[in-house]
Design a protein around this motif. Structure first.
Motif, PDB file in Angstrom:
ATOM      1  N   ARG A  71      -5.253  10.204   0.168  1.00 35.14           N
ATOM      2  CA  ARG A  71      -5.931   9.214  -0.661  1.00 35.14           C
ATOM      3  C   ARG A  71      -4.965   8.657  -1.690  1.00 35.14           C
ATOM      4  O   ARG A  71      -4.039   9.330  -2.127  1.00 35.14           O
ATOM      5  CB  ARG A  71      -7.126   9.858  -1.363  1.00 35.14           C
ATOM      6  CG  ARG A  71      -8.211  10.273  -0.371  1.00 35.14           C
ATOM      7  CD  ARG A  71      -9.310  11.053  -1.020  1.00 35.14           C
ATOM      8  NE  ARG A  71     -10.023  10.242  -2.003  1.00 35.14           N
ATOM      9  CZ  ARG A  71     -10.943  10.721  -2.815  1.00 35.14           C
ATOM     10  NH1 ARG A  71     -11.252  12.006  -2.781  1.00 35.14           N
ATOM     11  NH2 ARG A  71     -11.550   9.942  -3.674  1.00 35.14           N
ATOM     12  N   ARG A  72      -5.201   7.387  -2.044  1.00 34.18           N
ATOM     13  CA  ARG A  72      -4.384   6.758  -3.063  1.00 34.18           C
ATOM     14  C   ARG A  72      -5.119   6.904  -4.398  1.00 34.18           C
ATOM     15  O   ARG A  72      -6.220   6.389  -4.568  1.00 34.18           O
ATOM     16  CB  ARG A  72      -4.172   5.274  -2.751  1.00 34.18           C
ATOM     17  CG  ARG A  72      -3.341   5.064  -1.486  1.00 34.18           C
ATOM     18  CD  ARG A  72      -2.996   3.594  -1.317  1.00 34.18           C
ATOM     19  NE  ARG A  72      -4.164   2.729  -1.301  1.00 34.18           N
ATOM     20  CZ  ARG A  72      -4.844   2.384  -0.201  1.00 34.18           C
ATOM     21  NH1 ARG A  72      -4.451   2.815   0.973  1.00 34.18           N
ATOM     22  NH2 ARG A  72      -5.898   1.603  -0.292  1.00 34.18           N
ATOM     23  N   PHE A  73      -4.520   7.584  -5.343  1.00 31.76           N
ATOM     24  CA  PHE A  73      -5.159   7.853  -6.626  1.00 31.76           C
ATOM     25  C   PHE A  73      -4.679   6.916  -7.711  1.00 31.76           C
ATOM     26  O   PHE A  73      -4.717   7.250  -8.866  1.00 31.76           O
ATOM     27  CB  PHE A  73      -4.903   9.310  -7.028  1.00 31.76           C
ATOM     28  CG  PHE A  73      -5.623  10.299  -6.155  1.00 31.76           C
ATOM     29  CD1 PHE A  73      -6.979  10.503  -6.294  1.00 31.76           C
ATOM     30  CD2 PHE A  73      -4.947  11.012  -5.178  1.00 31.76           C
ATOM     31  CE1 PHE A  73      -7.648  11.416  -5.498  1.00 31.76           C
ATOM     32  CE2 PHE A  73      -5.603  11.919  -4.380  1.00 31.76           C
ATOM     33  CZ  PHE A  73      -6.957  12.130  -4.534  1.00 31.76           C
ATOM     34  N   SER A  74      -4.254   5.737  -7.339  1.00 36.32           N
ATOM     35  CA  SER A  74      -3.804   4.775  -8.354  1.00 36.32           C
ATOM     36  C   SER A  74      -4.801   3.615  -8.373  1.00 36.32           C
ATOM     37  O   SER A  74      -5.375   3.249  -7.365  1.00 36.32           O
ATOM     38  CB  SER A  74      -2.403   4.263  -8.041  1.00 36.32           C
ATOM     39  OG  SER A  74      -2.373   3.677  -6.755  1.00 36.32           O
ATOM     40  N   THR A  75      -5.001   3.046  -9.544  1.00 34.15           N
ATOM     41  CA  THR A  75      -5.919   1.915  -9.674  1.00 34.15           C
ATOM     42  C   THR A  75      -5.149   0.622  -9.479  1.00 34.15           C
ATOM     43  O   THR A  75      -3.966   0.537  -9.837  1.00 34.15           O
ATOM     44  CB  THR A  75      -6.567   1.928 -11.066  1.00 34.15           C
ATOM     45  OG1 THR A  75      -5.542   1.902 -12.035  1.00 34.15           O
ATOM     46  CG2 THR A  75      -7.419   3.127 -11.269  1.00 34.15           C
ATOM     47  N   PRO A  76      -5.814  -0.383  -8.936  1.00 36.40           N
ATOM     48  CA  PRO A  76      -5.110  -1.681  -8.745  1.00 36.40           C
ATOM     49  C   PRO A  76      -4.828  -2.338 -10.097  1.00 36.40           C
ATOM     50  O   PRO A  76      -5.591  -2.202 -11.045  1.00 36.40           O
ATOM     51  CB  PRO A  76      -6.082  -2.515  -7.923  1.00 36.40           C
ATOM     52  CG  PRO A  76      -7.406  -1.860  -8.096  1.00 36.40           C
ATOM     53  CD  PRO A  76      -7.158  -0.419  -8.407  1.00 36.40           C
ATOM     54  N   ILE A  77      -3.710  -3.032 -10.164  1.00 41.66           N
ATOM     55  CA  ILE A  77      -3.314  -3.727 -11.394  1.00 41.66           C
ATOM     56  C   ILE A  77      -4.114  -5.010 -11.513  1.00 41.66           C
ATOM     57  O   ILE A  77      -4.117  -5.836 -10.599  1.00 41.66           O
ATOM     58  CB  ILE A  77      -1.805  -4.018 -11.377  1.00 41.66           C
ATOM     59  CG1 ILE A  77      -1.033  -2.713 -11.227  1.00 41.66           C
ATOM     60  CG2 ILE A  77      -1.382  -4.750 -12.644  1.00 41.66           C
ATOM     61  CD1 ILE A  77       0.432  -2.893 -10.950  1.00 41.66           C
ATOM     62  N   PRO A  78      -4.845  -5.223 -12.632  1.00 39.68           N
ATOM     63  CA  PRO A  78      -5.640  -6.462 -12.797  1.00 39.68           C
ATOM     64  C   PRO A  78      -4.725  -7.664 -13.003  1.00 39.68           C
ATOM     65  O   PRO A  78      -3.667  -7.561 -13.596  1.00 39.68           O
ATOM     66  CB  PRO A  78      -6.478  -6.179 -14.047  1.00 39.68           C
ATOM     67  CG  PRO A  78      -5.800  -5.059 -14.739  1.00 39.68           C
ATOM     68  CD  PRO A  78      -5.002  -4.309 -13.740  1.00 39.68           C
ATOM     69  N   LEU A  79      -5.166  -8.831 -12.507  1.00 38.10           N
ATOM     70  CA  LEU A  79      -4.375 -10.062 -12.615  1.00 38.10           C
ATOM     71  C   LEU A  79      -4.645 -10.798 -13.880  1.00 38.10           C
ATOM     72  O   LEU A  79      -5.546 -10.891 -14.532  1.00 38.10           O
ATOM     73  CB  LEU A  79      -4.631 -10.978 -11.427  1.00 38.10           C
ATOM     74  CG  LEU A  79      -4.198 -10.399 -10.089  1.00 38.10           C
ATOM     75  CD1 LEU A  79      -4.672 -11.306  -8.973  1.00 38.10           C
ATOM     76  CD2 LEU A  79      -2.696 -10.252 -10.035  1.00 38.10           C
TER      77      LEU A  79
END
Length: 79
Positions: A71-79
């Motif tokens: 699983r990827r435990f990083s949050t997407p970077i908001p634009l």
């Protein structure tokens, strides 16, 4: 009093010397022993209790589980 102080090589303070005097049968108050030692200049310098600063650090507490599902435990970077 001075012979007891010298017997223990200056490592005994007033409390321990009071206990030694009681073992020898001399019942004397610890405050009196402290006062006499101070007047004679007898001070325990070779034995000092160490005091430490407070430290709440516990190190690594618990265990991190392995990422078996990839699983990827990083949050997407908001634009």
């Amino acid at each position: 009093l001075t012979h007891l102080f010298k017997k223990f090589h200056g490592r005994y303070g007033y409390k321990r010397i009071t206990n030694e005097l009681k073992k020898l049968g001399h019942y004397i108050n610890h405050k009196k022993v402290y006062r006499i030692m101070r007047e004679l200049g007898l001070k325990c310098v070779k034995f000092m209790r160490k005091s430490r600063k407070y430290n709440s650090y516990k190190g690594n507490v618990g265990k991190v589980a392995k990422n078996r599902l990839s699983r990827r435990f990083s949050t997407p970077i908001p634009l």
